[in-house]
Design an enzyme around this catalytic site. Structure first.
Site: not given
Ligand code: NAP
Length: 294
Positions: A54, A98, A121
């Site tokens: 990412k 994460q 997200d």
């Protein structure tokens, strides 16, 4: 019949090229590059690989990536303090934490602490609620990627019988909401669903996100249907090394479906590309600029 393979890498490359163009425009207006902060707690190898890819994609798109690596023993209080710092940092437009987080940390509490405007997200309940009520929201990258890929097989998803297998907050539920917004007729199936094979066989568009290697067989698929395989499963290959497979038995599905996303090279690539799109959207929205047209 041999299904058309929906090439996630090629589509993701297109999206990332568009992101780079739009990121340069936004950077010119802001006087700085859009920034994405990734927070990784612990040493999980898969999570480390995801965060690395990412960050690389962010830099390649002309944005800035900020990486924060914390030890496995990090307390919830310290993680919340970092999230608060990133919320307040003007150079940070997007924050991703994460998952999974270590056991001593309450994941919901951390996700709810992220500023909804920086929640690239799309896991914050405010964004989930906005999506469910049809308001503009930051939407998780994986289901967004599924919609983009489904539209490569169908000019419109309106009126399609869509089955979403899996009901997680990360994939299944937001994907079902996006499909409803596209005017598909949506069935959400899960581990308690009866006659799962028959339910799947009704689908013009079958989206599978369950985390069970090659669970969906060829005879679960309606001939000509579009199959979106979200699963990423590591299984031992014939050479003794691990290989990646999806939740759908690909070789069998290929003979029945009209179109299918492969694993690897399908939705996984799209997830990262859509995260970049979300970072741009967050940067534009925070600065009161028009949303990028991607
Ligand atoms: P998850 O949170 O574990 O949810 C799995 C869902 O599948 C649950 O709703 C569960 O039903 C359902 N399920 C499990 N076993 C089933 C069965 N035998 N029959 C029917 N339904 C069953 O998983 P997730 O986070 O959504 O991830 C799913 C898969 O997608 C994983 O392989 C993951 O690695 C992959 N993934 C890929 C990407 C990507 O970028 N490509 C991103 C995210 C996830 P219940 O609710 O009834 O338990």
């Amino acid at each position: 019949m041999t299904a058309k393979i929906l090439d996630g890498k090629a589509v993701a490359d297109e999206v990332r090229a568009q992101v780079a163009v739009e990121a340069a425009k936004i950077a010119a207006k802001l006087g700085r590059k859009p920034g994405l902060a990734a927070v990784l707690v612990g040493e999980d190898p898969a999570s480390q690989a995801y965060v690395k890819s990412k960050a690389k994609a962010t830099d390649e798109a002309g944005m800035i990536s900020f990486e924060h690596r914390l030890p496995e023993s990090t307390s919830e209080k310290d993680l919340l303090a970092l999230v608060a710092k990133l919320n307040a940092d003007e150079n940070v437009d997007g924050i991703l934490v994460q998952l999974p987080l270590p056991k001593q940390i309450d994941t919901s509490r951390v996700l709810e602490a992220v500023d909804p405007l920086k929640d690239v997200d799309g896991f914050h309940p405010l964004n989930a609620g906005k999506l469910a009520t049809g308001l503009p929201a930051l939407v998780p990258g994986t289901p967004l990627g599924c919609i983009i890929m489904a539209k490569r097989a169908h000019a419109s998803l309106a009126g399609l019988d869509a089955v979403v297998l899996g009901r997680s907050n990360i994939v299944g539920k937001p994907l079902a909401q996006l499909l409803i917004a596209e005017s598909a007729t949506v069935t959400v199936a899960h581990s308690k669903t009866k006659n799962l094979k028959e339910v799947c066989r009704r689908a013009d568009l079958l989206c599978v996100a369950i985390g069970k290697p090659e669970f969906v067989k060829g005879d679960w698929i309606k001939p000509g249907a579009t199959v979106i395989d979200v699963g990423i499963n590591r299984v031992p290959g014939s050479d003794g090394k691990n290989k990646l497979v999806g939740d759908v038995a690909f070789e069998e599905a290929l003979k029945v479906a009209g179109a299918i996303t492969p694993v690897p090279g399908g939705i996984g690539r799209m997830t990262v590309a859509c995260l970049l799109v979300n970072t741009l959207r967050a940067a534009a929205a925070r600065a009161g600029l028009e949303a990028p047209k991607i």
